[in-house]
Motif scaffolding. Structure first.
Motif: not given
Ligand SMILES: Cc1cc2nc3c(=O)[nH]c(=O)nc-3n(C[C@H](O)[C@H](O)[C@H](O)COP(=O)(O)OP(=O)(O)OC[C@H]3O[C@@H](n4cnc5c(N)ncnc54)[C@H](O)[C@@H]3O)c2cc1C
Length: 367
Positions: A255-257, A260-272
């Motif tokens: 669950r923790a992994r 972490e992946m969920a917020y990383l991918i969403e950060s990437g989306n926001l960045w794009l």
């Protein structure tokens, strides 16, 4: 808009994961959806309509479906952008029409090793090419390769772009033995030898050295970052599918992994989205190229970190059992490992650092 198309592309990825394969069907499907000319004047993502964020999301989705298709599509879009920036009115009309009506596929081949390309001026508007390019994505399947080379002419010098009308010149020699990669097999990024190919003045694009003109050259890294983020998105989805299939839903480490992946991918989306908006605004306001390049460098660098971390976490989620060649996970993992290798990562960091150090203060760097 393109969900069904990207599902079809993802489903076929396993069948073309071989050296010597090219996503032929995929580009026919994309052409049928109008995606080869989507950036043409008055089309949905016309470069003049300031739709970079939407374009980046399209590139991300394409990369998520199949990174090789994303790579080749990014090259096609890059060539069309260079035409929009540096083509004369007749060239723009001709090449945009070819992308739309004849579904011609474009690409940009700049990388070279020893024996790089020289473009010899023969006089009377004729030119002869000599030398090779490496990593030519799409190789012989590209109808309109944009090739760069050293112009050898009594009148002009510099790094010249040309677009080769492949059906009107002698065959370009292809060395597919060059292409024995870890991943990205279906991108067919062979070595191509242009020696003896003859072109005309109308095939030359822009003035010498236009290709490296900033902020467009380095700023373009946001497009490959978008495709890369698509790869990480696909790995994340595969890891989640695997854990659900195994009914491993309650374990706190898993669950923790996932978190972490969920917020990383969403950060990437926001960045794009943010980088797309900022790039459009800054280009229209003639903001300094250094600032635009540094911001693109942030996106590119952070995306690489997101992808690397997601690959690590997703690998821990699925373990050895999830890394069998029967699963999509293994292919996407290989593809992304290779596709993360893009030009000049160190130079990008030093440019960003230099830009930051040259500012009076750091509290309002990107507004
Ligand atoms: C799947 C795929 C498809 C591609 N398709 C195309 C295409 O269609 N057209 C095209 O033009 N290119 C294409 N490329 C090439 C791509 O754009 C890059 O040029 C290439 O991936 C960079 O290769 P490299 O990592 O070996 O580069 P390198 O430049 O050798 O970088 C490796 C490392 O060395 C560092 N480094 C770089 N220069 C120096 C130096 N002078 N001294 C010390 N360290 C240095 C870098 O920062 C990096 O850490 C493709 C690449 C891939 C993987």
């Amino acid at each position: 808009m393109t969900d069904h198309l990207h599902q079809k592309i993802a489903a076929n990825a396993v069948n073309i994961d071989q050296e010597g394969c090219f996503p032929e069907q995929e580009f026919k499907w994309m052409a049928a959806e109008g995606l080869l000319s989507i950036t043409n004047p008055d089309a949905l993502l016309d470069f003049n309509k300031s739709k970079t964020a939407t374009l980046l999301q399209l590139l991300k989705k394409t990369g998520s479906a199949n990174l090789s298709v994303g790579r080749i599509y990014e090259g096609h879009i890059n060539a069309l952008l260079l035409i929009a920036l540096y083509g004369n009115p007749i060239q723009k009309k001709t090449w945009f029409k070819e992308a739309e009506k004849e579904q011609k596929l474009f690409g940009v081949w700049n990388t070279q090793a020893e024996n790089g390309v020289r473009i010899h001026d023969l006089g009377d508007g004729y030119y002869r090419l000599e030398g090779s390019k490496t990593f030519c994505s799409g190789s012989g399947w590209i109808n309109r390769p944009l090739v760069t080379g050293e112009l050898v002419s009594p009148d002009k010098r510099g790094w010249q772009m040309c677009i080769i009308p492949t059906e009107k010149v002698k065959p370009i020699l292809t060395d597919s033995s060059f292409w024995q990669p870890l991943g990205m097999r279906a991108s067919a990024s062979f070595k191509m030898d242009f020696t003896g190919i003859e072109i005309q003045e109308k095939d030359l694009l822009g003035e010498p050295d236009s290709y490296y003109r900033e902020p467009f050259f380095s700023g373009g890294s946001v497009r490959f970052a978008a495709v890369q983020l698509g790869g990480a998105t696909a790995i994340f989805a595969e890891a989640q599918r695997f854990l659900r299939m195994m009914n491993r839903l309650d374990d706190p480490f898993q669950r923790a992994r996932m978190a972490e992946m969920a917020y990383l991918i969403e950060s990437g989306n926001l960045w794009l989205n943010e980088a797309g908006k900022k790039a459009d605004q800054w280009i229209s306001e003639n903001t300094s190229p250094e600032k635009i390049i540094a911001h693109a460098g942030l996106l590119r660098t952070f995306t690489e970190e997101i992808c690397t971390r997601v690959m690590h976490l997703a690998g821990q989620c699925v373990g050895a059992r999830g890394l069998m060649r029967t699963d999509a996970f293994e292919r996407i993992y290989r593809d992304l490992t290779l596709y993360l290798k893009q030009p000049g990562p160190d130079a990008t960091l030093t440019q960003i650092g230099g830009y930051v150090l040259n500012q009076e203060k750091t509290d309002d760097l990107w507004n």
